[in-house]
Design a protein around this motif. Structure first.
Motif, PDB file in Angstrom:
ATOM      1  N   VAL A 115       3.613  -2.185  -7.090  1.00 13.53           N
ATOM      2  CA  VAL A 115       4.406  -2.894  -6.082  1.00 13.53           C
ATOM      3  C   VAL A 115       3.883  -4.318  -5.918  1.00 13.53           C
ATOM      4  O   VAL A 115       4.665  -5.271  -5.830  1.00 13.53           O
ATOM      5  CB  VAL A 115       4.400  -2.134  -4.736  1.00 13.53           C
ATOM      6  CG1 VAL A 115       5.081  -2.950  -3.648  1.00 13.53           C
ATOM      7  CG2 VAL A 115       5.089  -0.788  -4.887  1.00 13.53           C
ATOM      8  N   PHE A 129       9.157   0.071  -8.332  1.00 16.04           N
ATOM      9  CA  PHE A 129       8.348  -1.057  -7.857  1.00 16.04           C
ATOM     10  C   PHE A 129       9.229  -2.255  -7.516  1.00 16.04           C
ATOM     11  O   PHE A 129       9.063  -2.890  -6.471  1.00 16.04           O
ATOM     12  CB  PHE A 129       7.306  -1.468  -8.902  1.00 16.04           C
ATOM     13  CG  PHE A 129       6.329  -0.390  -9.278  1.00 16.04           C
ATOM     14  CD1 PHE A 129       5.943   0.594  -8.380  1.00 16.04           C
ATOM     15  CD2 PHE A 129       5.783  -0.362 -10.559  1.00 16.04           C
ATOM     16  CE1 PHE A 129       5.029   1.582  -8.737  1.00 16.04           C
ATOM     17  CE2 PHE A 129       4.869   0.611 -10.922  1.00 16.04           C
ATOM     18  CZ  PHE A 129       4.497   1.587 -10.012  1.00 16.04           C
ATOM     19  N   PHE A 162       0.164   2.084   1.067  1.00 15.78           N
ATOM     20  CA  PHE A 162       0.401   2.559  -0.292  1.00 15.78           C
ATOM     21  C   PHE A 162      -0.921   2.870  -0.987  1.00 15.78           C
ATOM     22  O   PHE A 162      -1.027   3.856  -1.716  1.00 15.78           O
ATOM     23  CB  PHE A 162       1.155   1.513  -1.123  1.00 15.78           C
ATOM     24  CG  PHE A 162       2.583   1.261  -0.703  1.00 15.78           C
ATOM     25  CD1 PHE A 162       3.306   2.174   0.047  1.00 15.78           C
ATOM     26  CD2 PHE A 162       3.212   0.085  -1.084  1.00 15.78           C
ATOM     27  CE1 PHE A 162       4.627   1.926   0.410  1.00 15.78           C
ATOM     28  CE2 PHE A 162       4.536  -0.173  -0.736  1.00 15.78           C
ATOM     29  CZ  PHE A 162       5.238   0.758   0.017  1.00 15.78           C
ATOM     30  N   ASP A 199      -1.781   6.051  -3.306  1.00 20.66           N
ATOM     31  CA  ASP A 199      -1.919   5.942  -4.760  1.00 20.66           C
ATOM     32  C   ASP A 199      -2.185   4.492  -5.153  1.00 20.66           C
ATOM     33  O   ASP A 199      -1.284   3.656  -5.072  1.00 20.66           O
ATOM     34  CB  ASP A 199      -0.638   6.432  -5.429  1.00 20.66           C
ATOM     35  CG  ASP A 199      -0.714   6.456  -6.943  1.00 20.66           C
ATOM     36  OD1 ASP A 199      -1.713   5.956  -7.520  1.00 20.66           O
ATOM     37  OD2 ASP A 199       0.224   6.974  -7.562  1.00 20.66           O
ATOM     38  N   TYR A 215       0.268   2.935  -7.604  1.00 25.44           N
ATOM     39  CA  TYR A 215       1.551   2.600  -6.977  1.00 25.44           C
ATOM     40  C   TYR A 215       1.424   1.244  -6.277  1.00 25.44           C
ATOM     41  O   TYR A 215       2.291   0.382  -6.406  1.00 25.44           O
ATOM     42  CB  TYR A 215       1.935   3.691  -5.984  1.00 25.44           C
ATOM     43  CG  TYR A 215       3.227   3.450  -5.267  1.00 25.44           C
ATOM     44  CD1 TYR A 215       4.444   3.600  -5.915  1.00 25.44           C
ATOM     45  CD2 TYR A 215       3.240   3.091  -3.924  1.00 25.44           C
ATOM     46  CE1 TYR A 215       5.635   3.392  -5.255  1.00 25.44           C
ATOM     47  CE2 TYR A 215       4.426   2.876  -3.251  1.00 25.44           C
ATOM     48  CZ  TYR A 215       5.620   3.032  -3.925  1.00 25.44           C
ATOM     49  OH  TYR A 215       6.794   2.816  -3.269  1.00 25.44           O
ATOM     50  N   THR A 216       0.323   1.062  -5.569  1.00 29.22           N
ATOM     51  CA  THR A 216       0.068  -0.198  -4.881  1.00 29.22           C
ATOM     52  C   THR A 216       0.052  -1.351  -5.867  1.00 29.22           C
ATOM     53  O   THR A 216       0.664  -2.393  -5.627  1.00 29.22           O
ATOM     54  CB  THR A 216      -1.276  -0.148  -4.139  1.00 29.22           C
ATOM     55  OG1 THR A 216      -1.286   0.992  -3.292  1.00 29.22           O
ATOM     56  CG2 THR A 216      -1.519  -1.407  -3.327  1.00 29.22           C
ATOM     57  N   LYS A 267       9.303   3.959 -12.977  1.00 28.42           N
ATOM     58  CA  LYS A 267       8.263   3.395 -12.115  1.00 28.42           C
ATOM     59  C   LYS A 267       8.534   1.914 -11.861  1.00 28.42           C
ATOM     60  O   LYS A 267       8.456   1.446 -10.726  1.00 28.42           O
ATOM     61  CB  LYS A 267       6.878   3.553 -12.743  1.00 28.42           C
ATOM     62  CG  LYS A 267       6.335   4.947 -12.718  1.00 28.42           C
ATOM     63  CD  LYS A 267       4.964   4.977 -13.366  1.00 28.42           C
ATOM     64  CE  LYS A 267       4.438   6.376 -13.527  1.00 28.42           C
ATOM     65  NZ  LYS A 267       3.126   6.393 -14.198  1.00 28.42           N
TER      66      LYS A 267
END
Length: 57
Positions: free
Chosen positions: A44, A11, A33, A37, A40-41, A7
């Motif tokens: 990042v 990212f 994003f 999710d 996930y946002t 992950k």
């Protein structure tokens, strides 16, 4: 679904690919994003913050 280390690599790869991209486009992409999710946002966004702090973007 990915292990934590993968992950973080994902990212960081996304953040690296955004080098030189105007801020309004980055914000728009993060909004996309977020629809998919929120975690996930967040990952990042954190990677982007680290890149900015290191003056990579």
């Amino acid at each position: 679904m990915l292990p934590e280390d993968e992950k973080h690599r994902l990212f960081n790869n996304i953040a690296d690919s955004m080098k030189g991209v105007p801020q309004f486009i980055i914000e728009r992409q993060l909004a996309h994003f977020a629809k998919a999710d929120p975690a996930y946002t967040e990952g990042v966004a954190q990677a982007l913050s680290k890149a900015v702090a290191a003056k990579q973007i």
